[in-house]
Design a protein around this motif. Structure first.
Motif, PDB file in Angstrom:
ATOM      1  N   LYS A 141       1.238  -1.583  -0.126  1.00 40.51           N
ATOM      2  CA  LYS A 141       0.164   0.092   0.231  1.00 40.51           C
ATOM      3  C   LYS A 141       0.959   1.405   0.277  1.00 40.51           C
ATOM      4  CE  LYS A 141      -3.834  -2.423   1.882  1.00 40.51           C
ATOM      5  NZ  LYS A 141      -4.700  -2.575   3.461  1.00 40.51           N
ATOM      6  N   MET A 186       2.254   1.463  -3.847  1.00 34.38           N
ATOM      7  CA  MET A 186       1.680   2.190  -4.394  1.00 34.38           C
ATOM      8  C   MET A 186       0.534   4.110  -3.842  1.00 34.38           C
ATOM      9  SD  MET A 186      -1.135  -1.321  -4.581  1.00 34.38           S
ATOM     10  CE  MET A 186      -2.936  -0.372  -5.388  1.00 34.38           C
ATOM     11  N   ARG A 187       1.331   3.897  -3.111  1.00 31.04           N
ATOM     12  CA  ARG A 187       0.696   5.627  -2.662  1.00 31.04           C
ATOM     13  C   ARG A 187       1.902   6.731  -3.020  1.00 31.04           C
ATOM     14  NH1 ARG A 187      -0.569   3.869   2.653  1.00 31.04           N
ATOM     15  NH2 ARG A 187      -1.663   2.741   2.281  1.00 31.04           N
ATOM     16  N   GLU A 196       2.362  -5.211 -10.626  1.00 32.27           N
ATOM     17  CA  GLU A 196       2.101  -4.290 -11.132  1.00 32.27           C
ATOM     18  C   GLU A 196       0.410  -4.113 -11.128  1.00 32.27           C
ATOM     19  OE1 GLU A 196       3.894  -6.364 -12.390  1.00 32.27           O
ATOM     20  OE2 GLU A 196       6.072  -5.053 -12.268  1.00 32.27           O
ATOM     21  N   ARG A 233      -2.747  -3.527  -8.652  1.00 30.77           N
ATOM     22  CA  ARG A 233      -3.360  -1.542  -8.367  1.00 30.77           C
ATOM     23  C   ARG A 233      -4.508  -1.988  -9.543  1.00 30.77           C
ATOM     24  NH1 ARG A 233       1.283   1.385 -11.208  1.00 30.77           N
ATOM     25  NH2 ARG A 233      -0.539   2.498 -11.466  1.00 30.77           N
ATOM     26  N   GLN A 273      -4.305  -1.073 -12.955  1.00 30.29           N
ATOM     27  CA  GLN A 273      -3.523  -2.059 -13.667  1.00 30.29           C
ATOM     28  C   GLN A 273      -4.641  -3.559 -13.832  1.00 30.29           C
ATOM     29  OE1 GLN A 273      -0.775  -1.353 -15.610  1.00 30.29           O
ATOM     30  NE2 GLN A 273      -1.305   0.681 -14.752  1.00 30.29           N
TER      31      GLN A 273
END
Length: 164
Positions: A50, A53-54, A69, A72, A75
């Protein structure tokens, strides 16, 4: 940036065992995560993912999001959409061929190649990046790229076409 794996001698030992039932309870504890350790590890992995991703992951963590990938949401949606489009395109062409009493596998293959072009391009990009982490392969790829650049700069036709 190349990745590497390091093993500690005292932690990683190999041994032949016919079945996990032959292991003692101490050996099992050493080999397997307990439920608590596994849950803790999964929570840490989720937290790191997380954060990545942020874009807020700290530099003190060795974290490589490679391979994650498609986790997300955007994606994952793109991947699923592409898969559905390829399947639907193939099914539509099969129906069309069935109605016309024609069977041409090459048309179906071409539709599949056309609809999956971007996915294949991304896969090649990731594969090349992974290959660059292996020194021998990286050297070969670099040499091939240099040869192509040199040939392009000199506008010289490739060796295969010069022989004809």
């Amino acid at each position: 940036m190349c990745k590497s794996v390091c093993f500690r001698e005292e932690r990683n030992k190999s041994m032949e065992v016919e079945s996990h039932h032959d292991l003692t309870s101490d050996e099992k504890k050493q080999l397997y995560y307990s439920k608590l350790e596994l849950a803790e590890r999964q929570r840490e992995d989720q937290r790191l993912m997380k954060s990545a991703m942020r874009g807020t992951i700290s530099d003190d963590h060795e974290f490589d999001p490679r391979g994650l990938e498609n986790r997300r949401p955007d994606q994952s949606f793109m991947r699923k959409t592409t898969t559905i489009a390829v399947i639907q395109g193939v099914l539509d062409e099969q129906d069309r061929q069935r109605c016309g009493s024609v069977k041409d596998d090459e048309i179906i293959a071409e539709i599949c190649r056309e609809l999956s072009y971007m996915s294949r391009k991304a896969a090649r990009k990731f594969g090349k990046a992974d290959a660059m982490c292996i020194p021998e392969v990286a050297k070969k790829i670099t040499e091939e790229q240099d040869t192509k650049r040199t040939r392009k700069a000199s506008l010289e036709p490739p060796p295969e076409s010069r022989r004809k």
